[in-house]
Enzyme design. Structure first.
Site, mmCIF file in Angstrom:
data_model
loop_
_atom_site.group_PDB
_atom_site.id
_atom_site.type_symbol
_atom_site.label_atom_id
_atom_site.label_comp_id
_atom_site.label_asym_id
_atom_site.label_seq_id
_atom_site.Cartn_x
_atom_site.Cartn_y
_atom_site.Cartn_z
ATOM 1 C CB CYS A 195 36.884 -5.188 -10.147
ATOM 2 S SG CYS A 195 37.058 -6.752 -10.984
ATOM 3 C CD GLU A 196 34.373 0.915 -8.833
ATOM 4 O OE1 GLU A 196 33.914 1.417 -7.778
ATOM 5 O OE2 GLU A 196 34.936 1.570 -9.715
ATOM 6 N NE ARG A 201 18.156 6.554 -12.903
ATOM 7 C CZ ARG A 201 17.319 6.383 -11.918
ATOM 8 N NH1 ARG A 201 16.843 5.201 -11.646
ATOM 9 N NH2 ARG A 201 16.927 7.420 -11.199
ATOM 10 C CE1 TYR A 211 18.626 11.512 -17.839
ATOM 11 C CE2 TYR A 211 16.653 10.793 -16.684
ATOM 12 C CZ TYR A 211 17.346 11.763 -17.376
ATOM 13 O OH TYR A 211 16.768 12.994 -17.608
ATOM 14 C CD GLU A 250 13.508 22.133 -20.629
ATOM 15 O OE1 GLU A 250 14.126 21.641 -19.661
ATOM 16 O OE2 GLU A 250 13.807 23.220 -21.127
ATOM 17 N N PRO A 251 10.123 16.904 -20.755
ATOM 18 C CG PRO A 251 8.319 15.678 -21.608
ATOM 19 C CD PRO A 251 8.996 17.015 -21.707
HETATM 20 N N1 LLP Z 1 15.450 19.677 -18.628
HETATM 21 C C1 LLP Z 1 16.654 19.893 -18.073
HETATM 22 C C2 LLP Z 1 17.266 21.214 -18.170
HETATM 23 C C3 LLP Z 1 17.316 18.851 -17.402
HETATM 24 O O1 LLP Z 1 18.498 19.079 -16.841
HETATM 25 C C4 LLP Z 1 16.698 17.575 -17.309
HETATM 26 C C5 LLP Z 1 17.357 16.468 -16.611
HETATM 27 C C6 LLP Z 1 15.453 17.386 -17.936
HETATM 28 C C7 LLP Z 1 14.853 18.469 -18.576
HETATM 29 C C8 LLP Z 1 14.727 16.074 -17.936
HETATM 30 O O2 LLP Z 1 14.399 15.651 -16.677
HETATM 31 P P1 LLP Z 1 13.489 14.328 -16.497
HETATM 32 O O3 LLP Z 1 12.146 14.632 -17.097
HETATM 33 O O4 LLP Z 1 14.172 13.238 -17.229
HETATM 34 O O5 LLP Z 1 13.467 14.121 -15.059
HETATM 35 N N2 LLP Z 1 20.720 10.754 -14.475
HETATM 36 C C9 LLP Z 1 19.707 11.067 -13.497
HETATM 37 C C10 LLP Z 1 18.780 12.164 -13.971
HETATM 38 C C11 LLP Z 1 19.486 13.441 -14.316
HETATM 39 C C12 LLP Z 1 18.550 14.473 -14.842
HETATM 40 C C13 LLP Z 1 19.292 15.604 -15.428
HETATM 41 N N3 LLP Z 1 18.467 16.608 -16.015
HETATM 42 C C14 LLP Z 1 18.945 9.795 -13.140
HETATM 43 O O6 LLP Z 1 19.275 8.739 -13.660
HETATM 44 O O7 LLP Z 1 18.041 9.843 -12.317
#
Ligand code: LLP
Length: 414
Positions: free
Chosen positions: A343-344, A313, A372, A274-275
């Site tokens: 304004c933060e 982020r 993100y 799940e990338p």
């Molecule tokens: N599968 C599940 C169940 C997840 O919760 C996530 C991410 C992914 C896959 C994908 O993960 P990735 O491959 O993108 O790392 N907003 C944060 C990242 C939160 C990730 C949440 N879950 C940031 O900007 O770093």
């Protein structure tokens, strides 16, 4: 092709960023289609020699255009809401390639997913399982499920994006898993099809994935002893990317090798991955304009038109995003804070960064915002959310319009 300097000018594929900024305005998210596609191909190639499904984590960037590009390459989707299901189906992602994670699926969302015939629910609590069973019964369906198991593994990443450790809200406890599977196997409207774990995000080594696999494999063996046979092993997402020079992320193939060193003994199973970030992050930059410069105390500030509402982020995770001038300069770098107009005090893109003190009106590009970035944008401070464009060679496709003032109040009632 991709995002790089040509004769000191930043280009996204065949087009100069300065020209795009002039034509479309700033701040703006600009994506390279080529980079997006090659990131997906790296997964296809890396996992190509095993039975696998690549389920793009829609949350990283759910834009319809991005999702459609990935759907055309054969991507599935990892979703966490009815909204993401809607987007995935609309993009043309096949329901039998959609997995549904998330700790708080509502009854309406479960019904929508059941009616859409998704591949499986990654169930995160016993009460959720009971709810799914009940709704499936009402709809005369059998819900395909796996449990998201918390393997209690430390992925060595930021605490806000660590999910597979003891005490996290995600998944079910490893010790409870066997019992829950046995209970699930007795439910009439539940069909057990998989096991799942997702241990965190921006993970820069494969060993945590292997540790999780070792634990899950023990569970799979115990399930088989209990005559519960699964088809899908979902290894989650989380592979990191190179936000800064010192970071050396493993490739999708490295990830495959690490998990298959454990799972290759199962000949009949399909691996799901799940990338999110590693597919879309480095395909996008955010371009902004320098509004003002100033000195306060002993600090220098560059104020740009990109706010924490466009890119949260750095504020939320202390995340590092490389920032480069759109036109290379011979000016010497100084130590500056590059901040937004909100304004933060927390509204910054970079703190104490070595960066040339460019002039007002000059353009900067914040790298690796494809994941993100726009996905977490808001209208905070009543700012209009920025537009997005995808570049394919010399072709520009608008993928999101800049909001207008009337959009701020479009859903308000007075
Ligand atoms: N599968 C599940 C169940 C997840 O919760 C996530 C991410 C992914 C896959 C994908 O993960 P990735 O491959 O993108 O790392 N907003 C944060 C990242 C939160 C990730 C949440 N879950 C940031 O900007 O770093």
């Amino acid at each position: 092709m991709g995002i790089k300097y040509v004769n000191n000018e930043l280009y996204v594929e065949g087009l100069a960023v300065s020209k795009l900024a002039k034509k479309y305005g700033t701040p703006i998210y600009i994506y390279s289609k080529n980079t997006l596609e090659s990131n997906f191909h790296a997964y296809k190639k890396g996992f190509g020699d095993i039975d696998s499904i690549i389920c793009y984590a829609a949350k990283a960037n759910p834009n319809q255009n991005i999702m459609t590009i990935l759907a055309k390459l054969g991507s599935g989707a990892d979703i966490v809401s009815g909204g993401e299901l809607y987007r995935s189906l609309l993009a043309g992602i096949k329901p039998d390639k959609i997995v549904y994670s998330g700790v708080g699926k509502t009854a309406e969302e479960i019904e929508y997913a059941l009616k859409s015939n998704i591949l499986m629910f990654n169930v995160e609590s016993f009460e959720e399982l009971e709810q799914i069973n009940l709704i499936a019964k009402r709809l005369h369906k059998k819900a395909r499920i796996s449990f998201r198991v918390n393997p209690d593994v430390d992925p060595h990443t930021h605490k806000h994006i660590t999910t597979g450790k003891h005490g996290s809200k995600f998944g079910i406890r490893y010790e409870d898993a066997l019992g829950m599977y046995i209970a699930a196997s007795k439910m009439k409207n539940i069909k057990i099809v998989g096991v799942d774990s997702h241990i965190g995000s921006q993970i820069l080594e494969v060993s945590p994935f292997k540790q999780a696999a070792l634990k899950l494999s023990k569970l799979i063996d115990n399930l088989e002893k209990a005559k519960i046979f699964i088809k899908y092993i979902d290894i989650g997402g989380g592979l990191g990317i190179k936000y800064q020079k010192s970071e050396v992320p493993p490739s999708p193939e490295d990830l495959k090798k690490a998990v298959m060193s454990v799972y290759s003994k199962y000949k009949d199973k399909t691996i799901i991955v799940e990338p999110g970030r590693s597919i879309v992050a480095n395909a996008g930059i955010m371009v902004g304009k320098i509004l003002y410069r100033k000195v306060s105390g002993d600090k220098k500030f560059i104020i740009v038109d990109i706010g924490m509402n466009d890119l949260i982020r750095p504020t939320l995770y202390d995340a590092y995003h490389n920032i480069i001038p759109v036109r290379k300069t011979s000016k010497k770098p100084v130590i500056v804070d590059i901040v937004g107009p909100i304004c933060e005090t927390g509204d910054f893109i970079a703190k104490d960064r070595k960066f040339p003190m460019l002039f007002r009106g000059e353009l900067i590009a914040v790298e690796c915002i494809g994941a993100y970035g726009s996905a977490m944008a808001s209208q905070y401070n009543s700012r209009l959310r920025a537009q997005g464009i995808v570049i394919d060679g010399k072709k520009v496709t608008g993928i999101r319009k800049r909001e207008e003032l009337k959009d701020l109040i479009a859903k308000e009632i007075n």
